[in-house]
Design a protein around this motif. Sequence first.
Motif, PDB file in Angstrom:
ATOM      1  N   ASP A 135      -5.755  21.083  13.380  1.00  0.00           N
ATOM      2  CA  ASP A 135      -5.618  20.429  14.679  1.00  0.00           C
ATOM      3  C   ASP A 135      -5.255  18.964  14.490  1.00  0.00           C
ATOM      4  O   ASP A 135      -4.835  18.548  13.397  1.00  0.00           O
ATOM      5  CB  ASP A 135      -6.875  20.605  15.525  1.00  0.00           C
ATOM      6  N   ASN A 136      -5.403  18.149  15.546  1.00  0.00           N
ATOM      7  CA  ASN A 136      -5.000  16.746  15.495  1.00  0.00           C
ATOM      8  C   ASN A 136      -6.052  15.835  14.874  1.00  0.00           C
ATOM      9  O   ASN A 136      -5.842  14.624  14.805  1.00  0.00           O
ATOM     10  CB  ASN A 136      -4.706  16.233  16.915  1.00  0.00           C
ATOM     11  N   SER A 137      -7.174  16.394  14.457  1.00  0.00           N
ATOM     12  CA  SER A 137      -8.260  15.574  13.932  1.00  0.00           C
ATOM     13  C   SER A 137      -7.843  14.840  12.666  1.00  0.00           C
ATOM     14  O   SER A 137      -7.026  15.338  11.875  1.00  0.00           O
ATOM     15  CB  SER A 137      -9.483  16.436  13.614  1.00  0.00           C
ATOM     16  N   LYS A 138      -8.419  13.666  12.465  1.00  0.00           N
ATOM     17  CA  LYS A 138      -8.195  12.915  11.241  1.00  0.00           C
ATOM     18  C   LYS A 138      -8.667  13.732  10.051  1.00  0.00           C
ATOM     19  O   LYS A 138      -9.682  14.425  10.120  1.00  0.00           O
ATOM     20  CB  LYS A 138      -8.939  11.577  11.312  1.00  0.00           C
ATOM     21  N   ALA A 139      -7.941  13.655   8.951  1.00  0.00           N
ATOM     22  CA  ALA A 139      -8.246  14.465   7.774  1.00  0.00           C
ATOM     23  C   ALA A 139      -9.668  14.196   7.267  1.00  0.00           C
ATOM     24  O   ALA A 139     -10.117  13.053   7.198  1.00  0.00           O
ATOM     25  CB  ALA A 139      -7.242  14.174   6.662  1.00  0.00           C
ATOM     26  N   ASP A 140     -10.356  15.252   6.902  1.00  0.00           N
ATOM     27  CA  ASP A 140     -11.690  15.152   6.305  1.00  0.00           C
ATOM     28  C   ASP A 140     -11.541  14.597   4.886  1.00  0.00           C
ATOM     29  O   ASP A 140     -10.825  15.183   4.064  1.00  0.00           O
ATOM     30  CB  ASP A 140     -12.326  16.546   6.267  1.00  0.00           C
ATOM     31  N   GLY A 200      -1.341  37.159  16.422  1.00  0.00           N
ATOM     32  CA  GLY A 200      -0.990  37.550  17.786  1.00  0.00           C
ATOM     33  C   GLY A 200      -1.830  36.836  18.825  1.00  0.00           C
ATOM     34  O   GLY A 200      -1.315  36.421  19.883  1.00  0.00           O
ATOM     35  N   ASP A 201      -3.113  36.658  18.541  1.00  0.00           N
ATOM     36  CA  ASP A 201      -3.974  35.937  19.477  1.00  0.00           C
ATOM     37  C   ASP A 201      -3.557  34.474  19.568  1.00  0.00           C
ATOM     38  O   ASP A 201      -3.596  33.868  20.656  1.00  0.00           O
ATOM     39  CB  ASP A 201      -5.437  36.026  19.024  1.00  0.00           C
ATOM     40  N   TYR A 202      -3.160  33.906  18.434  1.00  0.00           N
ATOM     41  CA  TYR A 202      -2.703  32.509  18.449  1.00  0.00           C
ATOM     42  C   TYR A 202      -1.417  32.371  19.268  1.00  0.00           C
ATOM     43  O   TYR A 202      -1.274  31.431  20.062  1.00  0.00           O
ATOM     44  CB  TYR A 202      -2.475  32.011  17.020  1.00  0.00           C
ATOM     45  N   LEU A 203      -0.473  33.284  19.100  1.00  0.00           N
ATOM     46  CA  LEU A 203       0.772  33.231  19.867  1.00  0.00           C
ATOM     47  C   LEU A 203       0.499  33.347  21.368  1.00  0.00           C
ATOM     48  O   LEU A 203       1.138  32.672  22.182  1.00  0.00           O
ATOM     49  CB  LEU A 203       1.722  34.335  19.404  1.00  0.00           C
ATOM     50  N   ASP A 204      -0.444  34.193  21.738  1.00  0.00           N
ATOM     51  CA  ASP A 204      -0.832  34.285  23.145  1.00  0.00           C
ATOM     52  C   ASP A 204      -1.393  32.958  23.638  1.00  0.00           C
ATOM     53  O   ASP A 204      -1.116  32.526  24.771  1.00  0.00           O
ATOM     54  CB  ASP A 204      -1.887  35.381  23.336  1.00  0.00           C
ATOM     55  N   LEU A 205      -2.193  32.304  22.794  1.00  0.00           N
ATOM     56  CA  LEU A 205      -2.817  31.034  23.161  1.00  0.00           C
ATOM     57  C   LEU A 205      -1.777  29.960  23.445  1.00  0.00           C
ATOM     58  O   LEU A 205      -1.837  29.290  24.484  1.00  0.00           O
ATOM     59  CB  LEU A 205      -3.755  30.577  22.036  1.00  0.00           C
ATOM     60  N   ILE A 206      -0.797  29.762  22.542  1.00  0.00           N
ATOM     61  CA  ILE A 206       0.166  28.681  22.743  1.00  0.00           C
ATOM     62  C   ILE A 206       1.129  28.982  23.881  1.00  0.00           C
ATOM     63  O   ILE A 206       1.709  28.068  24.478  1.00  0.00           O
ATOM     64  CB  ILE A 206       0.937  28.339  21.448  1.00  0.00           C
ATOM     65  N   LYS A 207       1.290  30.251  24.184  1.00  0.00           N
ATOM     66  CA  LYS A 207       2.142  30.632  25.316  1.00  0.00           C
ATOM     67  C   LYS A 207       1.408  30.416  26.641  1.00  0.00           C
ATOM     68  O   LYS A 207       2.035  30.094  27.664  1.00  0.00           O
ATOM     69  CB  LYS A 207       2.531  32.103  25.166  1.00  0.00           C
ATOM     70  N   ARG A 208       0.076  30.531  26.606  1.00  0.00           N
ATOM     71  CA  ARG A 208      -0.732  30.508  27.823  1.00  0.00           C
ATOM     72  C   ARG A 208      -1.151  29.104  28.254  1.00  0.00           C
ATOM     73  O   ARG A 208      -1.173  28.797  29.446  1.00  0.00           O
ATOM     74  CB  ARG A 208      -1.978  31.371  27.584  1.00  0.00           C
ATOM     75  N   GLU A 209      -1.481  28.214  27.276  1.00  0.00           N
ATOM     76  CA  GLU A 209      -2.109  26.943  27.640  1.00  0.00           C
ATOM     77  C   GLU A 209      -1.903  25.888  26.559  1.00  0.00           C
ATOM     78  O   GLU A 209      -1.598  26.214  25.416  1.00  0.00           O
ATOM     79  CB  GLU A 209      -3.609  27.143  27.862  1.00  0.00           C
ATOM     80  N   PRO A 210      -2.072  24.606  26.916  1.00  0.00           N
ATOM     81  CA  PRO A 210      -1.993  23.547  25.903  1.00  0.00           C
ATOM     82  C   PRO A 210      -3.123  23.681  24.886  1.00  0.00           C
ATOM     83  O   PRO A 210      -4.237  24.078  25.224  1.00  0.00           O
ATOM     84  CB  PRO A 210      -2.151  22.264  26.728  1.00  0.00           C
ATOM     85  N   THR A 211      -2.833  23.344  23.647  1.00  0.00           N
ATOM     86  CA  THR A 211      -3.842  23.354  22.593  1.00  0.00           C
ATOM     87  C   THR A 211      -3.372  22.451  21.465  1.00  0.00           C
ATOM     88  O   THR A 211      -2.171  22.283  21.254  1.00  0.00           O
ATOM     89  CB  THR A 211      -4.101  24.776  22.050  1.00  0.00           C
ATOM     90  N   GLU A 212      -4.317  21.864  20.744  1.00  0.00           N
ATOM     91  CA  GLU A 212      -3.994  21.054  19.573  1.00  0.00           C
ATOM     92  C   GLU A 212      -3.831  21.906  18.317  1.00  0.00           C
ATOM     93  O   GLU A 212      -3.410  21.395  17.281  1.00  0.00           O
ATOM     94  CB  GLU A 212      -5.087  20.015  19.329  1.00  0.00           C
ATOM     95  N   LEU A 213      -4.155  23.176  18.388  1.00  0.00           N
ATOM     96  CA  LEU A 213      -4.160  24.016  17.195  1.00  0.00           C
ATOM     97  C   LEU A 213      -2.742  24.287  16.698  1.00  0.00           C
ATOM     98  O   LEU A 213      -1.839  24.604  17.476  1.00  0.00           O
ATOM     99  CB  LEU A 213      -4.871  25.335  17.486  1.00  0.00           C
ATOM    100  N   ARG A 214      -2.585  24.161  15.387  1.00  0.00           N
ATOM    101  CA  ARG A 214      -1.285  24.383  14.743  1.00  0.00           C
ATOM    102  C   ARG A 214      -1.443  25.353  13.568  1.00  0.00           C
ATOM    103  O   ARG A 214      -2.514  25.469  12.980  1.00  0.00           O
ATOM    104  CB  ARG A 214      -0.728  23.079  14.171  1.00  0.00           C
ATOM    105  N   ILE A 215      -0.351  26.008  13.236  1.00  0.00           N
ATOM    106  CA  ILE A 215      -0.257  26.758  11.979  1.00  0.00           C
ATOM    107  C   ILE A 215       0.674  25.986  11.075  1.00  0.00           C
ATOM    108  O   ILE A 215       1.826  25.698  11.440  1.00  0.00           O
ATOM    109  CB  ILE A 215       0.283  28.187  12.182  1.00  0.00           C
TER     110      ILE A 215
END
Length: 293
Positions: free
Chosen positions: A63-68, A83-98
Amino acid sequence: MSFILKPVDTVETISREDFKKNYLDAGKPLIIKGLTKDWPAREKWTTDYLKEIGGNIEVNLVDNSKADPTKPINASIASMKFGDYLDLIKREPTELRIFFFNLFKHVPSLINDIKIPKDLMGGFIESMPAMFFGGSNSVTFLHYDIDLPHLFHTHFGGRKHIILFDNKWKKRLYCIPNATYALEDYDVANPDFEKFPALKGVEGYEVFLEHGDTLFMPTGMWHWMKYLDGSFSLSLRAWDASLSRKAASVFNLAVKGGVDSLLKMAFKAPYAQWREKLAIKRAERALKNGNPK
């Protein structure tokens, strides 16, 4: 306020000679809008299609968090089914990245959907076609690639905001010692020049990629990226022809990758604090000395 940013040259197509002279050899970025016009992927690759062919794969997320400071850079914070991640980015804003996902290893037939642009240059690392996914609001921190490849970065399914800098500016960008990324305490899209004075006057490029656009980024170019829509990109990587650049790549992987990770795990927060203080000192010294000129 922002950096001194200019647009990247944009073409529909380009000859090998023009590309080599004006962009590859000159170390300049370029947008090639028509590079993917005959790729099956341009129409075929949707989130629904990718879910169909790889939805059950478990993927790591950042995500966008500063590196540990105790973990390697880009260490995952969570995982979920692709597949769940693809549904998530299609559905709503999120900071999560692959980050750096080689879907081709799981679905080898995907290679038939793209065409590696060997007509423009050689040296492509065909075993490493990397994919990157992000939700709207997700940001890739300012960095340059540790192994120093040339990149052909093609975007799919939405828009992406990118800011680029030549490597000569790395000290003024508060480059972290022993690493290939910058101090994460400033907003690249809206920097605070009073708090980080070395950033003022730094010159770069600004890009807004749309579906099917390909951005060429020469070796060592710093890049910051923000997904404006839930979308994804494919990066094709190619070695520079020079032996000195290959040697620099090996050095980076050994020192700025392996050794740095060991130091982070061994000394944790004190090491991170020392590096950040040194990055600030080096940036202020470079500003005082007028570097780069």
